[in-house]
Design an enzyme around this catalytic site. Structure first.
Site, PDB file in Angstrom:
ATOM      1  N   ASP A 153      45.127  40.337  47.070  1.00  0.00           N
ATOM      2  CA  ASP A 153      43.820  40.027  46.475  1.00  0.00           C
ATOM      3  C   ASP A 153      43.129  41.314  46.033  1.00  0.00           C
ATOM      4  OD1 ASP A 153      41.402  38.922  45.778  1.00  0.00           O
ATOM      5  OD2 ASP A 153      41.125  37.825  47.659  1.00  0.00           O
ATOM      6  N   HIS A 228      43.933  30.087  39.224  1.00  0.00           N
ATOM      7  CA  HIS A 228      42.711  30.837  39.515  1.00  0.00           C
ATOM      8  C   HIS A 228      42.568  32.068  38.632  1.00  0.00           C
ATOM      9  CE1 HIS A 228      39.481  32.672  41.754  1.00  0.00           C
ATOM     10  NE2 HIS A 228      40.233  33.709  42.083  1.00  0.00           N
TER      11      HIS A 228
HETATM   12  C1  HEM Z   1      38.388  31.523  48.171  1.00  0.00           C
HETATM   13  C2  HEM Z   1      37.986  32.525  47.464  1.00  0.00           C
HETATM   14  C3  HEM Z   1      38.886  33.370  46.597  1.00  0.00           C
HETATM   15  C4  HEM Z   1      40.163  33.794  46.835  1.00  0.00           C
HETATM   16  C5  HEM Z   1      41.022  33.559  48.069  1.00  0.00           C
HETATM   17  C6  HEM Z   1      40.574  34.556  45.665  1.00  0.00           C
HETATM   18  C7  HEM Z   1      41.816  35.139  45.509  1.00  0.00           C
HETATM   19  C8  HEM Z   1      42.263  35.764  44.350  1.00  0.00           C
HETATM   20  C9  HEM Z   1      43.605  36.251  44.130  1.00  0.00           C
HETATM   21  C10 HEM Z   1      44.734  36.183  45.152  1.00  0.00           C
HETATM   22  C11 HEM Z   1      43.661  36.775  42.885  1.00  0.00           C
HETATM   23  C12 HEM Z   1      44.883  37.385  42.165  1.00  0.00           C
HETATM   24  C13 HEM Z   1      45.015  38.853  42.410  1.00  0.00           C
HETATM   25  C14 HEM Z   1      43.905  39.684  41.854  1.00  0.00           C
HETATM   26  O1  HEM Z   1      43.858  39.964  40.656  1.00  0.00           O
HETATM   27  O2  HEM Z   1      43.034  40.043  42.635  1.00  0.00           O
HETATM   28  C15 HEM Z   1      42.327  36.634  42.317  1.00  0.00           C
HETATM   29  C16 HEM Z   1      41.965  37.067  41.064  1.00  0.00           C
HETATM   30  C17 HEM Z   1      40.683  37.040  40.581  1.00  0.00           C
HETATM   31  N1  HEM Z   1      39.603  36.421  41.166  1.00  0.00           N
HETATM   32 FE1  HEM Z   1      39.599  35.441  42.932  1.00  0.00          FE
HETATM   33  N2  HEM Z   1      39.546  34.572  44.766  1.00  0.00           N
HETATM   34  C18 HEM Z   1      38.498  33.850  45.286  1.00  0.00           C
HETATM   35  C19 HEM Z   1      37.279  33.603  44.694  1.00  0.00           C
HETATM   36  C20 HEM Z   1      36.872  34.153  43.513  1.00  0.00           C
HETATM   37  C21 HEM Z   1      35.571  33.982  42.926  1.00  0.00           C
HETATM   38  C22 HEM Z   1      34.440  33.150  43.529  1.00  0.00           C
HETATM   39  C23 HEM Z   1      35.560  34.731  41.764  1.00  0.00           C
HETATM   40  C24 HEM Z   1      34.463  34.937  40.748  1.00  0.00           C
HETATM   41  C25 HEM Z   1      33.287  34.381  40.757  1.00  0.00           C
HETATM   42  C26 HEM Z   1      36.861  35.341  41.628  1.00  0.00           C
HETATM   43  C27 HEM Z   1      37.238  36.169  40.597  1.00  0.00           C
HETATM   44  C28 HEM Z   1      38.503  36.646  40.379  1.00  0.00           C
HETATM   45  C29 HEM Z   1      38.884  37.451  39.235  1.00  0.00           C
HETATM   46  C30 HEM Z   1      37.963  37.952  38.127  1.00  0.00           C
HETATM   47  C31 HEM Z   1      40.255  37.686  39.347  1.00  0.00           C
HETATM   48  C32 HEM Z   1      41.150  38.476  38.374  1.00  0.00           C
HETATM   49  C33 HEM Z   1      41.592  37.578  37.270  1.00  0.00           C
HETATM   50  C34 HEM Z   1      42.483  38.300  36.269  1.00  0.00           C
HETATM   51  O3  HEM Z   1      43.689  38.468  36.547  1.00  0.00           O
HETATM   52  O4  HEM Z   1      41.958  38.684  35.234  1.00  0.00           O
HETATM   53  N3  HEM Z   1      37.630  34.968  42.697  1.00  0.00           N
HETATM   54  N4  HEM Z   1      41.508  36.011  43.237  1.00  0.00           N
END
Ligand code: HEM
Ligand SMILES: *[C@@H]1O[C@H](CO)[C@@H](O)[C@H](O)[C@H]1NC(C)=O
Ligand SMILES: *[C@@H]1O[C@H](CO)[C@@H](O)[C@H](O)[C@H]1NC(C)=O
Length: 319
Positions: A153, A228
């Site tokens: 993450d 996501h």
């Molecule tokens: C349960 C809550 C969440 C979990 C477990 C989670 C987990 C992850 C994971 C595993 C990734 C892929 C790896 C990375 O690029 O970091 C990701 C990408 C991302 N997440 Fe989350 N996330 C959560 C909530 C959120 C929320 C609430 C937002 C924004 C309001 C968010 C925004 C993003 C963004 C901007 C990316 C990158 C997307 C890209 O590749 O351009 N995440 N998240």
């Protein structure tokens, strides 16, 4: 040419650490509470130095956020940041992003839990009964930066100069708030039992990356339920450029009590970018096709803050 005092930002760009505390407080009624809080906020920089000197290798940093509702009472005379408003409750067909109160956020980070603890101890001494604790969550780094769903993450976070470009408000954006940043938090709890019953392939299609080696999967077609990482990918409506935010999510929990969580925290130069990500996750894109992470994750909180520049914070003790 007129000379200006240079504006110093808070340590929004501080590196990911092994430990973090997310402390959300409300400010008590009355002018005494305001005076005490202003004085404490103005000494946060000093307090941080006093704690970080105990181990300079531990990357101690604390950033302070101020909520929309307390702004006029706490900072009269300092213009409200242009986009600052309370976290909007977002109701999708299936899932809801709740909006919960909070006047102050302290995002405390260090490689060592004891430094975070020591800072919190000294800070709460300074604040006394001028504040009440809304929520205090201790996060920890889990293996190779994985969340409790088992995925790496933070990979798509900006790096280098792109960090400041994504998080710090410029003079041209909003001159009264230059050097500041918006920050949004959501404390999620996971239904790990149900998540673990999914196949790895299914989990990967929900996140949009492979689990073991963290490789990005292809985007879904527009009429499909998207992963996501695709839903959270926002483009500038004019230039088409990707608009990044800086995330420092931390696992938290207590297996003995069946608690498994992700504390989401995102900093952005533009608040609307984070709100659009949330809209796409909860309402869906297209509407109705929500982020399936939410079928296994429930937000207990949702609060927006503004992180003023360190220069603004330091000036609060002058009255
Ligand atoms: C349960 C809550 C969440 C979990 C477990 C989670 C987990 C992850 C994971 C595993 C990734 C892929 C790896 C990375 O690029 O970091 C990701 C990408 C991302 N997440 Fe989350 N996330 C959560 C909530 C959120 C929320 C609430 C937002 C924004 C309001 C968010 C925004 C993003 C963004 C901007 C990316 C990158 C997307 C890209 O590749 O351009 N995440 N998240
Ligand atoms: C930091 O340490 C110095 C020197 O011990 C002390 O005078 C000062 O009050 C401390 N600052 C805070 C905010 O505790
Ligand atoms: C980003 O901003 C911070 C705070 O103003 C500054 O200390 C740092 O040097 C900047 N980083 C880059 C890469 O310009």
């Amino acid at each position: 040419m007129s000379r200006r005092t240079p504006i110093e930002s808070q340590r929004v760009d501080a590196p990911l650490t092994q430990s973090a505390t997310f402390l959300v407080l409300s400010v008590a009624d009355g002018p005494d509470a305001v005076r005490t809080v202003r004085s404490a906020l103005s000494s946060v920089d000093d307090l941080s130095k006093n704690v970080s000197i105990r181990d300079l290798d531990a990357s101690f940093a604390c950033t302070v956020g101020i909520g929309s509702e307390v702004w006029d009472r706490l900072l009269p005379g300092i213009s409200r940041p242009a986009e600052l408003h309370p976290f909007p409750k977002i109701e999708g067909k299936v899932h809801t992003a709740v909006s919960t109160p909070g006047d102050l956020l302290f995002h405390v980070r260090a490689q060592r839990r004891d430094l975070c603890f020591e800072f919190e101890r000294q800070l709460t001494d300074l604040l006394g009964d001028s504040v009440k604790v809304v929520d205090s969550t201790v996060g920890f780094r889990y293996f190779d930066v994985r969340d409790l769903l088992g995925f790496v993450d933070g990979t798509a976070n900006p790096v280098g100069q792109a960090v400041n470009d994504s998080v710090l408000i410029t003079e041209a954006d909003d001159s009264n708030s230059a050097g500041g940043s918006y920050v949004v938090i959501q404390k999620y709890v996971h239904d790990l039992k149900r998540w673990k019953s999914l196949s790895t392939e299914k989990q990967e299609s929900i996140i949009g990356r492979t689990k073991f080696d963290n490789v990005e999967l292809d985007d879904q077609d527009d009429d499909k339920q998207k992963p996501h990482k695709q839903l959270a990918n926002i483009e500038d409506p004019h230039t088409g450029a990707e608009l990044s935010i800086l995330r420092d999510n931390m696992p938290f929990g207590n297996p003995g009590q069946g608690e498994f969580g992700t504390y989401f925290i995102g900093y952005s130069r533009k608040l609307w970018v984070i709100e659009q990500m949330l809209e796409r996750m909860f309402v869906g894109n297209p509407p109705g096709l929500h982020d399936r992470i939410l079928d296994y994750s429930t937000p207990l909180t949702g609060t927006t803050f503004f992180v003023p520049s360190a220069t603004v914070l330091a000036g609060l003790g002058d009255d």
